[in-house]
Design an enzyme around this catalytic site. Structure first.
Site, short mmCIF file in Angstrom:
data_model
loop_
_atom_site.label_atom_id
_atom_site.label_comp_id
_atom_site.label_asym_id
_atom_site.label_seq_id
_atom_site.Cartn_x
_atom_site.Cartn_y
_atom_site.Cartn_z
N GLU A 190 0.88 -1.17 0.00
CA GLU A 190 0.00 0.00 0.00
C GLU A 190 0.91 1.21 0.00
OE1 GLU A 190 -3.54 0.14 0.37
OE2 GLU A 190 -3.72 -2.02 0.08
N CYS A 249 -2.28 9.19 2.92
CA CYS A 249 -1.88 8.70 1.60
C CYS A 249 -2.94 8.93 0.53
CB CYS A 249 -1.54 7.21 1.67
SG CYS A 249 -2.84 6.22 2.41
#
Lengths: 385, 518
Positions: free
Chosen positions: A129, A163
């Site tokens: 990720e 993010c």
């Protein structure tokens, strides 16, 4: 955990066909500092639910949480199946030399490559990720204040250290003029006239990132905010304009409370701009016109996509959360986590007798048998959905 | 020096075909392919063709992808139909090539290469539109008014590296998935199965849109250089050793991979079974394709008593299948090349030959062989056999067999034979592998409804049927909100209040909605 039955063809009609979910074994979860509880525990849930033993490597940068994870969390778990490893990048490198059965990493693309290279030595499957610069297209046809509220909240939430936060905005010069006062409104409303004293605004994680962000404040022109205070790692909610594509703030993932606005002449130009860059983790489009939103969706690619809002979709567990290209590989949340941490083993159980039925496939081969088998294998009973 | 690439716009575009069956392939294409393969040829003089470097090819394919050409279902359907015609119109050619490369009988070629590939094409054609549809997902209270779905998107430029043992199947089946998912594809067939390589390089491109598809040729050096380029997905079938190389190369570009590797597939044979039935099944799956099958039973674990009963039964099966002189049976294949022949010949020295053991270098023949008295440390018990040799190892109990299996790398396939379903269940429950079959060989491979893939050293990822489509697609989470109704959002904005927090948390909860998955 249930076995998933599979449909059979004519050759396997008497068999029992199913997919069995099995744990991989020893799973390593490496988590970052920005959502240190969430990004450690949510993968952990999946790994445990799937039956694995887990080693957790929380970030050493979020020290407060690291301590709790290392000292308190193990008390709640069976420590024969769970351990926490602490340390910095050197220790993590050494950790990665060991063989794991699965590695789940959340962090930067740069370190993602290191993790994948280490995993390759043991043929360890991984989920990465990662991150990137999440574009946000703002159409002329929208209410600037609504958009500004949404943009501002998702940008400055957690001091921008998210993010999936909108990283930069693409809009027309006209829209930019309308957005600026609206963004100022939103910022004042959320954080007051003196954001540094607002209890609702966070701080940058450490010196290194503070200095990095401070430098970015020199790009383009500060339209809103721009203040910083090293003594408490404070960066004001900032909006930059007149930025160039080659500016640092348009090159690296910002990961801070700075929002650059870049002007484009058309939707096509915006889409082209987006498509010439790495696929982002998240992509946003704001417009009253659903055609515009759909066009952005259709003509781009990203890990996730949100029309007319920010990253609240991350709370919808029925959606897979993950990146594509440089923003990552694999996905999780909800059942996707369970599936990520499971080996899906294909199983077929045949009857031990009824050998006569098998005669057709054995040598000496005959063209008759060949035809029959060909027909049996082409049977259509297994239309999957 | 990059590998030469075919498909640089030469050959017929499938859209331009008039529906008549294909003429022998145009001289231009064959010249390109033959030059690519490094052979000299005397053909009628042709204007020198432009030899693509790989960069050019990659750029061309990416441009086609960016233009959106592969997005519409109609395009993908046309490509899949092209694949179907390729298989149907070149059946004999393909069988001949497989016979040349591996001495495969028409029967084995048919069921393990051609029919399986055709089946996958047909399945994709029947289901493509359903697979491509946005997949709606359940929502929570906070997203009730939104549109939430998963969109399947192609990755972009996909590289498929295929091996030599089922050179058609293991190239085309992944290709079906990659095309169905809307990708552009570079195929790298194995240079070891030369005849099929030639057909894939020279004939196949004519059935596909060559702006979106190319074949790269060469050996390990060229493949290594190919891997330096950036792809959006890499699908590799081959050995674990090369799998590591592929994954390491992929890591440099953060390219996701599926690795279909191999290993030693254990086969437990319980005392409670009919030896002849088991022997038939064992023998067929072991010697099929001369043992060169990644999911073939690699070694047998059984009691000494069972071994005594199995041996004559195996001999029976072998004689029945291949006659008294297997070397002259049309139904037994050959080893792919010298290197593997020599490797297998050496394995014949392990333990004791109970059945077979003959070999003939002049035609790469190894007899269907059964070894006994092997040690765990023998070479035949250390490396993947990939040949017509079946070692039997004795164990004292089921537990010992399971322990033995679990001390080794997780295999691609695992087999257990018993009349007692509890025994089968035990083996299944206490071991791990890519796939499992009770009481038979690798039939699970023929079911497109089962995911085919390895675990641990035997691989990562899976495919076949819809799993192929999903493998080659990025599953993009999408949430579309209405632009208005900003009042509802007031709850979440600062200044934060604990009352607002309570309400928000409730709206985000799973319980408050209909979205219990499965």
């Amino acid at each position: 955990m249930k076995d998933e039955p599979a449909s059979t063809n004519l050759l396997t009609k008497l068999d029992c066909a199913f997919t069995l979910k099995e744990p991989f074994g020893l799973v390593l979860i490496i988590s970052p500092w920005n959502y240190p509880v969430n990004l450690t525990l949510v993968p952990l849930v999946g790994a445990i639910a799937a039956g694995n033993c887990v080693i957790l490597k929380p970030s050493e940068k979020s020290k407060g949480t690291e301590k709790v994870l290392a000292e308190v969390l193990p008390q709640y778990l069976d420590q024969s199946c769970f351990a926490v490893v602490v340390g910095g990048s050197q220790e993590t490198q050494k950790l990665l030399e060991h063989k794991f059965d699965y590695i789940f990493f959340t962090g930067s693309p740069h370190v993602g490559k290191i993790v994948m290279t280490a995993a390759a030595k043991h043929l360890t499957p991984i989920t990465l990720e990662l991150g990137g610069k999440n574009p946000c297209y703002v159409d002329d046809n929208c209410d600037p204040q609504t958009v500004a509220n949404r943009l501002a909240w998702f940008r400055y939430f957690n001091t921008g250290q998210t993010c999936v936060a909108p990283d930069y905005v693409l809009c027309s010069p006209d829209m930019q003029e309308r957005l600026l006062p609206a963004l100022q409104n939103a910022i004042t409303r959320f954080y007051g006239d003196d954001p540094q004293n607002s209890p609702n605004l966070g701080r940058v994680i450490n010196q290194k990132h503070f200095k990095r962000l401070q430098e970015l404040l020199n790009c383009g022109r500060v339209a809103i905010g721009g203040q910083s205070d090293e003594s408490n790692l404070y960066i004001a909610p900032t909006v930059l304009v007149d930025v160039q594509e080659t500016d640092k703030v348009m090159q690296e993932e910002i990961f801070g409370p700075i929002l650059p606005l870049m002007t484009v002449k058309s939707l096509d130009e915006a889409i082209n701009f987006i498509n010439h860059r790495e696929k982002p983790l998240a992509l946003y489009a704001f417009s009253n016109n659903s055609q515009v939103v759909n066009q952005v969706l259709d003509q781009t690619s990203s890990g996730n996509f949100r029309g007319n809002d920010g990253f609240l979709y991350a709370t919808l567990l029925s959606l897979p959360f993950g990146g594509v290209g440089k923003s990552g590989m694999g996905r999780y949340h909800g059942k996707f986590s369970f599936d990520t941490f499971s080996n899906h083993r294909a199983c077929l159980i045949s009857p031990s007798g009824l050998e006569k039925l098998n005669e057709i496939r054995y040598p000496p081969y005959s063209s008759q048998a060949q035809k029959l088998l060909r027909w049996a294998m082409s049977s259509h009973s297994c239309t999957l959905q | 020096m990059l590998s030469h690439v075919t498909g640089g716009g030469w050959g017929l575009h499938p859209m331009q075909r008039t529906g008549a069956s294909a003429a022998p392939y145009p001289a231009k294409a064959s010249r390109a392919a033959r030059v690519c393969l490094g052979q000299k040829t005397s053909l009628p003089s042709q204007p020198p063709g432009r030899m693509d470097t790989f960069e050019d090819t990659a750029r061309r394919l990416r441009e086609a992808f960016s233009s959106g050409r592969t997005q519409p279902a109609a395009f993908r359907v046309a490509q899949l139909e092209g694949l179907s015609r390729f298989l149907q119109e070149n059946r004999q050619l393909l069988q001949d090539a497989l016979a040349q490369d591996l001495h495969k009988s028409a029967f084995e070629s048919e069921i393990s290469e051609i029919t399986i590939s055709q089946g996958e094409v047909d399945l994709a054609l029947r289901n493509l539109r359903a697979w491509m549809k946005d997949q709606k997902v359940p929502k929570n209270l906070a997203t009730q008014l939104d549109s939430a779905f998963i969109r399947k998107e192609p990755f972009g430029l996909v590289l498929i590296i295929a091996p030599w043992n089922y050179p058609l199947n293991l190239t085309l089946v992944p290709l079906v998935g990659a095309i169905a998912a809307g990708n552009c594809v570079v195929l790298k067939p194995s240079e070891i199965s030369k005849s099929i390589e030639k057909i894939l390089a020279e004939v196949l491109p004519r059935y596909l849109d060559q702006s979106c598809f190319a074949v790269a040729l060469g050996g390990p050096e060229e493949t290594a250089r190919l891997l330096e380029h950036r792809f959006d997905y890499i699908f590799f079938t081959g050995s674990p050793h090369v799998g590591k190389i592929v994954m390491t190369a992929a890591a440099k570009h953060l390219t996701p991979v599926t690795l279909e590797l191999g290993g030693k597939n254990p086969c437990y044979v319980d005392d409670n079974c009919d030896p002849q039935t088991v022997a038939n099944r064992l023998a067929w799956f072991r010697y099929f394709n001369t043992g060169q099958t990644c999911v073939a039973p690699d070694y047998v674990l059984c009691s000494p008593d069972m071994q005594e009963r199995l041996l004559p039964a195996l001999q029976n099966a072998i004689t029945r299948f291949y006659g008294d002189d297997p070397q002259n049976s049309p139904n037994l294949g050959r080893i792919i090349n010298q290197k593997h022949f020599k490797r297998l010949q050496e394995l014949l020295n392990c333990g004791r030959v109970a059945i077979g053991g003959q070999s003939d270098e002049s035609n790469l023949y190894i007899a269907p062989t059964v070894l006994v008295d092997v040690q765990e440390t023998d070479k035949v018990m250390q490396e993947e056999i990939f040949g017509p040799i079946l070692p039997l190892m004795t164990v004292r109990s089921l537990d010992e067999a399971i322990n033995f299996i679990n001390h080794r790398e997780k295999p691609l396939a695992l087999y257990a034979f018993s009349n007692n379903s509890q025994v089968i269940k035990q083996v299944l429950a206490r071991t791990s592998s890519g796939g499992f079959c009770g009481n038979d060989g690798f039939m699970h491979m023929t079911l497109a409804s089962l995911p085919f893939g390895g675990v641990g050293a035997s691989g990562m990822g899976s495919y076949h049927g819809k799993f192929s489509f999903d493998t080659f697609s990025h599953h993009r989470a999408c949430l579309l909100r209405s632009p208005g109704m900003e009042k509802i959002n007031e709850l979440r904005y600062p200044p934060y209040s604990s009352r607002n927090l309570r309400v928000l948390l409730m709206a985000m909860e799973e319980r408050s909605c209909s979205c219990t998955l499965l």
